[in-house]
Design a protein around this motif. Sequence first.
Motif, PDB file in Angstrom:
ATOM      1  N   LEU A 103      53.939  -0.142 -85.553  1.00 16.24           N
ATOM      2  CA  LEU A 103      54.662  -1.162 -85.425  1.00 16.24           C
ATOM      3  C   LEU A 103      55.044  -1.247 -84.586  1.00 16.24           C
ATOM      4  CD1 LEU A 103      56.003  -0.451 -89.453  1.00 16.24           C
ATOM      5  CD2 LEU A 103      54.025  -2.456 -88.303  1.00 16.24           C
ATOM      6  N   ASN A 104      54.980  -0.622 -83.302  1.00 17.63           N
ATOM      7  CA  ASN A 104      56.001  -1.047 -82.174  1.00 17.63           C
ATOM      8  C   ASN A 104      57.273  -0.664 -81.908  1.00 17.63           C
ATOM      9  OD1 ASN A 104      55.480  -0.768 -79.396  1.00 17.63           O
ATOM     10  ND2 ASN A 104      55.528  -2.867 -79.163  1.00 17.63           N
ATOM     11  N   ARG A 105      57.558   0.323 -83.110  1.00 14.78           N
ATOM     12  CA  ARG A 105      59.247   1.283 -83.119  1.00 14.78           C
ATOM     13  C   ARG A 105      59.186   2.031 -83.818  1.00 14.78           C
ATOM     14  NH1 ARG A 105      60.853  -0.174 -88.088  1.00 14.78           N
ATOM     15  NH2 ARG A 105      60.227  -1.461 -89.575  1.00 14.78           N
ATOM     16  N   ILE A 106      60.269   3.055 -83.529  1.00 14.59           N
ATOM     17  CA  ILE A 106      60.584   3.557 -84.918  1.00 14.59           C
ATOM     18  C   ILE A 106      61.050   3.949 -85.914  1.00 14.59           C
ATOM     19  CG2 ILE A 106      60.498   5.641 -82.467  1.00 14.59           C
ATOM     20  CD1 ILE A 106      63.316   5.546 -82.761  1.00 14.59           C
ATOM     21  N   ALA A 107      61.127   4.273 -87.261  1.00 13.35           N
ATOM     22  CA  ALA A 107      61.526   3.842 -88.281  1.00 13.35           C
ATOM     23  C   ALA A 107      63.210   4.087 -87.959  1.00 13.35           C
ATOM     24  CB  ALA A 107      61.774   4.667 -89.334  1.00 13.35           C
TER      25      ALA A 107
ATOM     26  N   GLY B 102      50.560  15.343-106.003  1.00 13.65           N
ATOM     27  CA  GLY B 102      49.738  16.080-105.349  1.00 13.65           C
ATOM     28  C   GLY B 102      49.100  14.993-103.945  1.00 13.65           C
ATOM     29  N   SER B 103      49.615  14.592-103.315  1.00 15.81           N
ATOM     30  CA  SER B 103      49.101  13.009-102.540  1.00 15.81           C
ATOM     31  C   SER B 103      50.072  12.812-101.186  1.00 15.81           C
ATOM     32  CB  SER B 103      49.721  11.453-102.981  1.00 15.81           C
ATOM     33  OG  SER B 103      50.505  10.986-103.343  1.00 15.81           O
ATOM     34  N   ASP B 104      50.068  12.831-100.429  1.00 17.86           N
ATOM     35  CA  ASP B 104      50.380  12.505 -98.994  1.00 17.86           C
ATOM     36  C   ASP B 104      51.681  10.640 -99.382  1.00 17.86           C
ATOM     37  OD1 ASP B 104      49.806  15.360 -98.123  1.00 17.86           O
ATOM     38  OD2 ASP B 104      48.283  14.331 -97.139  1.00 17.86           O
ATOM     39  N   MET B 105      52.249  10.668 -98.393  1.00 19.24           N
ATOM     40  CA  MET B 105      52.861   9.642 -97.811  1.00 19.24           C
ATOM     41  C   MET B 105      53.869   9.252 -97.267  1.00 19.24           C
ATOM     42  SD  MET B 105      55.431   7.648-100.134  1.00 19.24           S
ATOM     43  CE  MET B 105      57.089   7.308 -99.736  1.00 19.24           C
ATOM     44  N   LEU B 106      52.740   9.255 -95.716  1.00 14.32           N
ATOM     45  CA  LEU B 106      52.963   8.808 -94.635  1.00 14.32           C
ATOM     46  C   LEU B 106      54.274   7.627 -94.259  1.00 14.32           C
ATOM     47  CD1 LEU B 106      49.396   9.544 -92.518  1.00 14.32           C
ATOM     48  CD2 LEU B 106      50.972  10.844 -93.592  1.00 14.32           C
ATOM     49  N   VAL B 107      54.557   8.577 -93.657  1.00 13.69           N
ATOM     50  CA  VAL B 107      56.244   7.339 -93.333  1.00 13.69           C
ATOM     51  C   VAL B 107      56.152   6.870 -92.284  1.00 13.69           C
ATOM     52  CG1 VAL B 107      58.674   6.336 -94.068  1.00 13.69           C
ATOM     53  CG2 VAL B 107      57.220   7.555 -95.714  1.00 13.69           C
ATOM     54  N   ASP B 108      55.060   7.496 -91.196  1.00 13.06           N
ATOM     55  CA  ASP B 108      55.463   6.957 -89.513  1.00 13.06           C
ATOM     56  C   ASP B 108      55.129   5.428 -88.887  1.00 13.06           C
ATOM     57  OD1 ASP B 108      52.887   6.245 -90.295  1.00 13.06           O
ATOM     58  OD2 ASP B 108      51.821   8.819 -89.252  1.00 13.06           O
ATOM     59  N   GLY B 109      55.072   4.829 -89.428  1.00 10.43           N
ATOM     60  CA  GLY B 109      54.897   3.556 -89.089  1.00 10.43           C
ATOM     61  C   GLY B 109      53.673   2.923 -88.076  1.00 10.43           C
ATOM     62  N   GLY B 110      52.702   4.269 -88.811  1.00 15.06           N
ATOM     63  CA  GLY B 110      51.621   3.516 -87.934  1.00 15.06           C
ATOM     64  C   GLY B 110      50.463   4.358 -87.445  1.00 15.06           C
ATOM     65  N   TYR B 111      52.012   5.385 -86.743  1.00 19.37           N
ATOM     66  CA  TYR B 111      51.716   7.108 -86.184  1.00 19.37           C
ATOM     67  C   TYR B 111      50.517   7.508 -85.786  1.00 19.37           C
ATOM     68  CZ  TYR B 111      52.510  10.578 -82.524  1.00 19.37           C
ATOM     69  OH  TYR B 111      52.066  11.589 -81.530  1.00 19.37           O
ATOM     70  N   ALA B 112      49.905   8.009 -87.362  1.00 19.43           N
ATOM     71  CA  ALA B 112      48.361   8.488 -87.847  1.00 19.43           C
ATOM     72  C   ALA B 112      47.917   7.823 -87.095  1.00 19.43           C
ATOM     73  CB  ALA B 112      48.444   8.780 -89.064  1.00 19.43           C
ATOM     74  N   THR B 113      47.468   6.462 -87.229  1.00 17.60           N
ATOM     75  CA  THR B 113      46.607   5.784 -87.000  1.00 17.60           C
ATOM     76  C   THR B 113      45.822   5.295 -85.469  1.00 17.60           C
ATOM     77  OG1 THR B 113      46.835   3.174 -87.002  1.00 17.60           O
ATOM     78  CG2 THR B 113      46.836   3.965 -89.317  1.00 17.60           C
ATOM     79  N   ARG B 114      46.861   6.042 -84.863  1.00 12.87           N
ATOM     80  CA  ARG B 114      46.327   5.641 -83.355  1.00 12.87           C
ATOM     81  C   ARG B 114      45.722   7.131 -82.898  1.00 12.87           C
ATOM     82  NH1 ARG B 114      49.410   1.988 -80.093  1.00 12.87           N
ATOM     83  NH2 ARG B 114      49.694   0.838 -81.815  1.00 12.87           N
TER      84      ARG B 114
END
Length: 50
Positions: free
Chosen positions: A12-16, A38-50
């Motif tokens: 997203l080209n920015r931090i939260a 028991g699930s992960d909820m990534l709140v990282d602005g798409g960082y993990a996709t890189r």
Amino acid sequence: MANAGLGPAHLLNRIAEPDEIAAAAAFLLSSDASFVTGSDMLVDGGYATR
């Protein structure tokens, strides 16, 4: 801003903003998330996709 250089590392080209992280935590604490287990909820602005 000290974290200005971190934005491009996120999809997203920015931090939260603090309220965005707080909204995710509030959701998990609410009755709306009563069936979430028991699930992960990534709140990282798409960082993990890189």
